[in-house]
Structure formats: C-alpha cells, structure tokens
Scaffold this motif. Structure first.
Motif, PDB file in Angstrom:
ATOM      1  N   PHE A   1     -11.931 -41.557 -61.579  1.00 48.68           N
ATOM      2  CA  PHE A   1     -12.891 -40.960 -60.653  1.00 48.68           C
ATOM      3  C   PHE A   1     -13.085 -41.785 -59.386  1.00 48.68           C
ATOM      4  CE2 PHE A   1     -14.426 -38.703 -64.519  1.00 48.68           C
ATOM      5  CZ  PHE A   1     -14.299 -37.410 -64.028  1.00 48.68           C
ATOM      6  N   SER A   2     -12.841 -43.103 -59.468  1.00 49.39           N
ATOM      7  CA  SER A   2     -13.064 -43.942 -58.291  1.00 49.39           C
ATOM      8  C   SER A   2     -12.099 -43.619 -57.152  1.00 49.39           C
ATOM      9  CB  SER A   2     -12.955 -45.423 -58.668  1.00 49.39           C
ATOM     10  OG  SER A   2     -11.648 -45.714 -59.142  1.00 49.39           O
ATOM     11  N   GLN A   3     -11.007 -42.913 -57.475  1.00 48.54           N
ATOM     12  CA  GLN A   3     -10.104 -42.486 -56.407  1.00 48.54           C
ATOM     13  C   GLN A   3     -10.784 -41.478 -55.483  1.00 48.54           C
ATOM     14  OE1 GLN A   3      -7.151 -44.057 -56.215  1.00 48.54           O
ATOM     15  NE2 GLN A   3      -7.791 -45.161 -58.069  1.00 48.54           N
ATOM     16  N   ASP A   4     -11.676 -40.670 -56.059  1.00 52.05           N
ATOM     17  CA  ASP A   4     -12.403 -39.674 -55.274  1.00 52.05           C
ATOM     18  C   ASP A   4     -13.636 -39.268 -56.076  1.00 52.05           C
ATOM     19  OD1 ASP A   4     -13.350 -37.678 -53.659  1.00 52.05           O
ATOM     20  OD2 ASP A   4     -11.720 -36.264 -54.080  1.00 52.05           O
ATOM     21  N   TRP A   5     -14.772 -39.922 -55.776  1.00 56.08           N
ATOM     22  CA  TRP A   5     -15.978 -39.664 -56.555  1.00 56.08           C
ATOM     23  C   TRP A   5     -16.459 -38.217 -56.416  1.00 56.08           C
ATOM     24  CZ3 TRP A   5     -17.312 -42.614 -60.351  1.00 56.08           C
ATOM     25  CH2 TRP A   5     -17.006 -43.972 -60.324  1.00 56.08           C
ATOM     26  N   SER A   6     -16.156 -37.567 -55.321  1.00 59.30           N
ATOM     27  CA  SER A   6     -16.594 -36.183 -55.150  1.00 59.30           C
ATOM     28  C   SER A   6     -15.886 -35.236 -56.112  1.00 59.30           C
ATOM     29  CB  SER A   6     -16.358 -35.715 -53.712  1.00 59.30           C
ATOM     30  OG  SER A   6     -14.970 -35.728 -53.403  1.00 59.30           O
ATOM     31  N   ALA A   7     -14.732 -35.672 -56.669  1.00 57.72           N
ATOM     32  CA  ALA A   7     -13.993 -34.808 -57.588  1.00 57.72           C
ATOM     33  C   ALA A   7     -14.773 -34.540 -58.866  1.00 57.72           C
ATOM     34  CB  ALA A   7     -12.641 -35.446 -57.923  1.00 57.72           C
ATOM     35  N   VAL A   8     -15.751 -35.401 -59.174  1.00 57.10           N
ATOM     36  CA  VAL A   8     -16.523 -35.221 -60.389  1.00 57.10           C
ATOM     37  C   VAL A   8     -17.351 -33.944 -60.338  1.00 57.10           C
ATOM     38  CG1 VAL A   8     -18.647 -36.425 -59.724  1.00 57.10           C
ATOM     39  CG2 VAL A   8     -17.853 -36.537 -62.084  1.00 57.10           C
ATOM     40  N   ARG A   9     -17.614 -33.424 -59.121  1.00 53.61           N
ATOM     41  CA  ARG A   9     -18.405 -32.201 -59.018  1.00 53.61           C
ATOM     42  C   ARG A   9     -17.650 -30.989 -59.535  1.00 53.61           C
ATOM     43  NH1 ARG A   9     -19.007 -34.075 -53.524  1.00 53.61           N
ATOM     44  NH2 ARG A   9     -20.729 -35.563 -53.395  1.00 53.61           N
ATOM     45  N   GLY A  10     -16.338 -31.129 -59.721  1.00 54.42           N
ATOM     46  CA  GLY A  10     -15.564 -30.022 -60.277  1.00 54.42           C
ATOM     47  C   GLY A  10     -15.873 -29.773 -61.738  1.00 54.42           C
ATOM     48  N   ASP A  11     -16.346 -30.791 -62.443  1.00 50.69           N
ATOM     49  CA  ASP A  11     -16.771 -30.649 -63.835  1.00 50.69           C
ATOM     50  C   ASP A  11     -18.070 -31.438 -63.994  1.00 50.69           C
ATOM     51  OD1 ASP A  11     -17.109 -30.390 -66.539  1.00 50.69           O
ATOM     52  OD2 ASP A  11     -15.084 -31.002 -67.084  1.00 50.69           O
ATOM     53  N   VAL A  12     -19.155 -30.788 -63.595  1.00 49.86           N
ATOM     54  CA  VAL A  12     -20.445 -31.481 -63.555  1.00 49.86           C
ATOM     55  C   VAL A  12     -20.865 -31.940 -64.947  1.00 49.86           C
ATOM     56  CG1 VAL A  12     -22.895 -31.175 -63.075  1.00 49.86           C
ATOM     57  CG2 VAL A  12     -21.194 -30.285 -61.476  1.00 49.86           C
ATOM     58  N   ARG A  13     -20.663 -31.091 -65.938  1.00 48.72           N
ATOM     59  CA  ARG A  13     -21.093 -31.440 -67.291  1.00 48.72           C
ATOM     60  C   ARG A  13     -20.413 -32.719 -67.772  1.00 48.72           C
ATOM     61  NH1 ARG A  13     -19.023 -30.896 -72.038  1.00 48.72           N
ATOM     62  NH2 ARG A  13     -17.236 -29.770 -71.195  1.00 48.72           N
ATOM     63  N   ALA A  14     -19.089 -32.817 -67.569  1.00 50.10           N
ATOM     64  CA  ALA A  14     -18.373 -34.025 -67.969  1.00 50.10           C
ATOM     65  C   ALA A  14     -18.823 -35.224 -67.141  1.00 50.10           C
ATOM     66  CB  ALA A  14     -16.868 -33.811 -67.833  1.00 50.10           C
ATOM     67  N   GLY A  15     -19.095 -34.993 -65.856  1.00 47.62           N
ATOM     68  CA  GLY A  15     -19.550 -36.079 -65.001  1.00 47.62           C
ATOM     69  C   GLY A  15     -20.889 -36.634 -65.440  1.00 47.62           C
ATOM     70  N   LEU A  16     -21.816 -35.755 -65.805  1.00 49.97           N
ATOM     71  CA  LEU A  16     -23.128 -36.206 -66.272  1.00 49.97           C
ATOM     72  C   LEU A  16     -23.016 -36.961 -67.588  1.00 49.97           C
ATOM     73  CD1 LEU A  16     -25.284 -33.057 -65.412  1.00 49.97           C
ATOM     74  CD2 LEU A  16     -25.348 -35.283 -64.263  1.00 49.97           C
ATOM     75  N   LEU A  17     -22.115 -36.505 -68.456  1.00 50.10           N
ATOM     76  CA  LEU A  17     -21.920 -37.201 -69.720  1.00 50.10           C
ATOM     77  C   LEU A  17     -21.331 -38.588 -69.488  1.00 50.10           C
ATOM     78  CD1 LEU A  17     -22.130 -36.892 -72.805  1.00 50.10           C
ATOM     79  CD2 LEU A  17     -19.781 -36.045 -72.795  1.00 50.10           C
TER      80      LEU A  17
END
Length: 655
Positions: free
Chosen positions: A427-443
């Motif tokens: 994710f550190s390559q592009d932190w905004s990419a985490v918004r594509g899977d919010v549930r996984a990002g929050l976990l």
C-alpha cells in the motif's frame, strides 16, 4: 413464565414470542412453509431446524457430528398404539431459540393437548450427542415415534463420500442400538440407541432419496434406495404425568467405540454457564434481544470441535464446519466476553501451525470424510489476503490481551511484524489505492494499530528491544488513517436498529453474513458486536487502558442507555448514560491501575470527574487533555470498585 407476544414478519408471516424476563430472553417462532432452515452448532453437534414441506411439521435435518452427517431428517411425534395414520396436531409446531443458547422443538400433540419438547444436546467430551424428549400430561396408551429418514451416513457439506449410497444398518437388540456403516466411508461407524431409562423397539426399514449428479455439462437426478430407522418408545413418566425419553448417538471407528461415545454423550449433562453475560439497555428491544442471542448462541459454538487437537472458532453454524483466520478475530470479541481465551489462543495456534514460515495462515482448516476415514484438510489456495493476514494479527492481539504472556509475545511479535510489513509495502506505493477496498483497508488499519500497541508494551513492560522499523510502522498507521479518513462514517442508530430487526426477521436472532446461508456466523456476530459496543457505546479496550466515547447523543436523550458486565482483561466495566443530563456513570473493578480515556460531546477541561471507592470521600483526579478533545483519567489500584461520575458542570466549590 410470563411472555410478551410480538409479531414480526419473518419472511412470511410468522408469529414470534419474546420472553419478558432478562437476561434469559428467548424467541419462539411458529413454524410455517416460509420458515427458513436454521443451522445450529452445539458441542460436537450440528443440525438444522426445518419444516418438512412434504408432510408438514418441524424436523431436525442433517444431524452431524463433524464431519459425519448420519441422517436426512428426524421427526418426533406421538401416536396411539396400533394407529394406522398420524393424528392432527391441533395447533402449530414451533421452535424456541432460548436465551441460554439451547434450541428446542415444540411439536404439537393431539393426545396430550400439549407440545412434545425435543431438545438436542451436544457433548463436550465425546463425539456424540442426545435428544432429550419431554411431554406433559402424557396418556398411558400413547407412544413416541421417532423416524430417521433416511438413515444415510455421508460427509457433511461437501457430500463427496457416502451420500445416496445404501448403508449397512445392523440392529443390535441386546444393546438396543442400531449401527450404520457405509462402503464408501472408511473407519466410521454411527451408533443410534435409546438412552438410560428409555424403553422401546428399534426397526430398520427402506426408503429412497433423489441424488443430484453432474453428467457431463448437465445435471441429472438419480433415485437411490437407502435405509431408514424407526424407534417406537414407551416413555417413562414422572409423578406429575410428564413423559421422558432420550435418544443417544455417537461416532467411532468401530461399533464398540461408537457405542461408548453414545453412552458417554448420554451420561454427560450440560455444564452451567461460566459467569453472567454482558447486558444492554437501549431504546430498541430488538437490539437488546439480538445482542443477548448472539452471546447465547456463541457459547456452545466455542466447544464445537477440536482440529488437530486444538480448539478453534468456527466460521459459522449454517455453513461448512470450517475455521478461517478472519472469523477468528470476529469471534474473539464474543469468546472473550464469555471468558474463553483458550478458544481464541487455540485458533491463533492452529493457523500458525499450518501457515507458512513467514506466518501467512491458510485460507481454512476443516475435517473431511472419505474412504480412508476422517482427515484434516488445509486450504491454502487463496491464502495471503488482507482479510486473512490482518485477521491473524488481530486474533494474536486478542490472545495476548487476555493472557499477557511475555514468552508468547517474544516468539510471535516478529512473525506478526513481518505479516504487517508485507501489506504496508504494497500500500505504501500508493496509499490512495486502499480506497478501492475500504473494508480491507480498515481491517489492515486496525491490525497495524494493535501491532503498534504490542510493540510499545513489549518495550515498556517487558524490556524487549524496539523494532528497527518501529517509527516507519507508526508512520504507516498515520498515512493509512489519513487515506481512509473520509471512509470512516459515524455509526447511525437507525441503521443499527434496522439491522437488529432484520436479524430477527430473517435469522431469528442468529444473523448470517451471506444471504444464502442461515444460522449464526462469527463474521456477522462480530460485526454486530462491533457496531454496538465500539460504534454506539464507544468502548474500546487497549493494552494500557480503555476508551469510553458514547455516540448516542441526539437519538433518545431522555433514555438511560446501559451496558453492564462488560469484561475487560482482568477487569469489568459498566456504563450508564442519559444524554439529556449531560452526565454519565462508569463503573470499573480497577483492582490494578487503569487508564480511562473519556470522550463525550459536552466534555470540557472544566467538566467534573468524581471517583468514589467504597465509603472513602470522592476523589477528583487531574484531567489530562488529549489531542482529539478527550481527557485521560488514571485510576489507582484499590480493592473497592471505582465508580466514575462525569458531568458537564464544574465540580462544586471546595472540591
């Protein structure tokens, strides 16, 4: 017991009766063709409560001692001796989902004009179970008829072995038992018989089933001849005229072993619950009821099975009997509230044992049945997802929070750190990419936050050297939190209340996480728990303290919201809050020093915080402000519980 009737539309129009007494409130559902088959998981035993659409009435379907299913349906009914056809019941069958986790079938009987009560019981210490049957006002000329149709032994869920193959059924009149074996299933025998004090006859018969098969690209159906069992029982009667009977069953590698398992299950009695469960008081009766049902239904599920000798948390009661890492984290919240840290730590150890050297857990672990007997199946095909690896980190955190085992922390912290770093690198390559899977990002964010807590405690409490990338991990937490800031919506009371009502309507207090399954799942239970405790009452436990940040202002300000008996690691918490009064009372055991972080919308540096301990004068601790507007209160250790009163108004002069 007095009962309050409430009508809910349950898929069709099914009346539901809710017991008025707390905390043992229950749900009684009148059976109809719209009743959804509901999976139930007890120690060593799984079954479905269902309506038999062919003949009507409630039945137990797919009775299973993992991974062996040994019946299609079990029907219990009363009959006059020598009767040629069933009698009309006179009133509808129903099923009772008890507030203690016990599920009972109430079968209408024309002869006694009262329901026959059928209660399935699993055994914690044997591969078997029993059906306890009681019937009040039972006539002397009346018998109980238990029909097992078909008596077909096959593999649970997958049906890859045994299904539709005619079993060998041997009735042993001397033992009063029937033994089932299947040519396609190795090393597995099922024993079915009458329990202690139960008299009757057991006979084998023939029936047929339709087996669906794939023929090339098409599905075909094949009618197979299989066996069935009929037990005709003359039940024992107590002085009050209530009939009692018991059916026992067990699974073993031989007839003797299966019979011993059945007898051990018959001799075992349900253990008394270990301590009281947490309780809620909210403006929604549905929320309170579902909360209690989740805990009650989870308690017997914690003893469901041992996989490779380890206790674990099942994915659910209405699905394949499998353990998964993400479900472990969800189920850990409920298990710890029931005082069962062993199931949580056992779940972590199971996936640690069968994971990779780098700590990646398998996707699932389950028992399978085949021609060579029972075996452990490890599914690693889709391992390495955020859900699974973050779930493993969080399950490990839950285990450590409950045990505070420094040796465990020393051995597992480097492994958990490596798991987290792999996902941070992605994710550190592009932190905004985490918004594509919010549930996984929050976990993942939750997992990283808990990992940082363990790192801090390892250094501060146990003197472990800090990790070389400790600062980088903390920075990753801040970057991930910022990337997900707009996705963390505030909890909505109306959505929570609607979710509870839906759980009653479609799952009878046992919500599932998939629309095509019915029966409690750990994912759905944990999600509901998190929305109530973390989202609504704002209670979050950390290794160095507990946060209390209620979020119910503006919902029902004149109502007194309550949470009682909430277990913390080595402590307990109760919260009473009436928003209109702009004050709250928090009660902590506080046998050891406890750090309390308070966040209320009206809380200011001038607000009054008073601590009462026994008969001692009130204390007014110094308030330490934190960056988000909350305050820290350090409670000293003492024998008497601490009752903390927080109010918006300043303390009285001279205090």
């Amino acid at each position: 017991m007095r009962r309050v009737a409430a009508l809910l539309l349950l898929g069709g129009c099914l009346p539901v009766t809710v017991a008025a007494q707390q905390p043992a409130s229950g749900i009684t559902v009148i059976a109809s063709p719209s009743f959804r088959p509901t999976g139930v998981l007890l120690p060593h035993l799984q079954f479905y409560v269902a309506v038999d659409t062919a003949a009507g009435g409630l039945v137990l379907a797919n009775l299973t001692v993992n991974p062996v299913t040994f019946t299609g349906t079990i029907r219990v009914e009363g009959a006059r001796a020598g009767a040629r056809e069933p009698e009309p019941g006179g009133f509808a069958d129903s099923v009772r989902f008890g507030g203690d986790g016990q599920v009972a079938l109430l079968v209408a009987d024309a002869g006694s004009h009262a329901p026959i009560v059928v209660e399935p019981h699993g055994a914690r210490n044997a591969a078997g179970g029993r059906l306890s049957i009681t019937a009040p006002n039972w006539p002397f000329s009346r018998v109980l008829v238990i029909t097992i149709d078909p008596a077909d032994l096959f593999e649970h869920y997958w049906r890859a072995a045994g299904y539709g193959v005619r079993d060998r059924i041997r009735v042993d009149d001397r033992r009063g038992m029937a033994f089932l074996t299947d040519t396609t299933v190795g090393g597995t025998v099922v024993a079915i018989g009458m329990g202690s004090g139960t008299r009757g006859v057991l006979r084998a018969d023939i029936t047929t089933v339709l087996v669906t098969q794939r023929l090339g690209e098409e599905l075909g159906r094949d009618r197979r001849t299989v066996g069935k069992l009929v037990l005709v029982i003359d039940p024992a009667r107590d002085p009050a005229g209530t009939a009692h009977a018991e059916i026992m069953f067990g699974v073993g590698a031989s007839e003797d072993e299966a019979a011993q398992a059945a007898q051990a299950a018959s001799a075992e009695r349900d253990a008394a619950p270990a301590g009281a469960m947490p309780r809620l008081a909210t403006p929604s009766r549905d929320v309170d009821l579902v909360f209690g049902q989740l805990l009650a239904a989870t308690r017997p599920m914690l003893d469901w099975d041992r996989l490779a000798g380890a206790r674990s948390l099942p994915a659910g009661s209405g699905d394949a009997l499998v353990a998964r890492p993400a479900d472990g984290w969800r189920g850990a919240a409920l298990a710890l509230q029931l005082g069962d840290a062993d199931a949580v730590c056992g779940h972590y150890r199971l996936f640690r044992r069968y994971g990779t050297a780098g700590g990646t857990p398998p996707h699932g672990v389950a028992l399978r049945l085949g021609a060579r007997g029972r075996s452990l199946a490890i599914d690693s095909a889709s391992a390495g997802t955020v859900d699974e690896e973050a779930g493993q980190i969080l399950t490990g955190y839950a285990c450590y929070r409950a045990t505070r085992d420094s040796a465990w922390l020393a051995g597992e912290l480097p492994v958990l750190r490596g798991i987290a770093q792999r996902h941070v690198d992605v994710f550190s390559q592009d932190w905004s990419a985490v918004r594509g899977d919010v549930r996984a990002g929050l976990l993942l964010l939750e997992a990283l936050q808990r990992l940082v807590e363990m790192e801090d405690e390892a250094a501060a409490r146990w003197g472990f050297p800090a990790a070389p990338d400790r600062g980088a991990m903390g920075g990753a937490v801040e970057q991930l939190r910022a990337a997900l800031a707009s996705s963390r919506a505030a909890p909505r009371w109306d959505a929570l209340s609607d979710a509870a009502t839906s759980a009653l309507r479609s799952g009878y207090g046992r919500p599932a996480d998939q629309p095509d399954t019915n029966g409690l799942t750990m994912a759905a239970a944990g999600a509901f728990f998190d929305r109530v405790i973390g989202g609504l009452f704002g209670v979050t436990e950390h290794l160095d303290g507990v946060d209390v940040a209620p979020r119910m202002d503006g919902v029902a300000d004149d109502f007194t919201w309550r949470l009682e008996g909430w277990r913390l690691a080595g402590d307990s918490l109760a919260l009473s809050y009436r928003p209109a009064d702009r004050s709250a009372t928090i009660r902590l055991g506080a046998l050891r020093q406890q750090r309390l972080t308070l966040r209320f919308p009206w809380l200011t540096p001038q607000s009054c915080v008073a601590v009462r301990r026994g008969t001692a004068p009130d204390e007014h601790p110094a308030l330490v402000l934190v960056a988000d507007g909350g305050v820290l209160v350090d409670l000293r250790a003492f024998f008497d519980p601490a009752e903390v009163t927080v109010s918006a108004a300043p303390c009285a002069q001279g205090r």
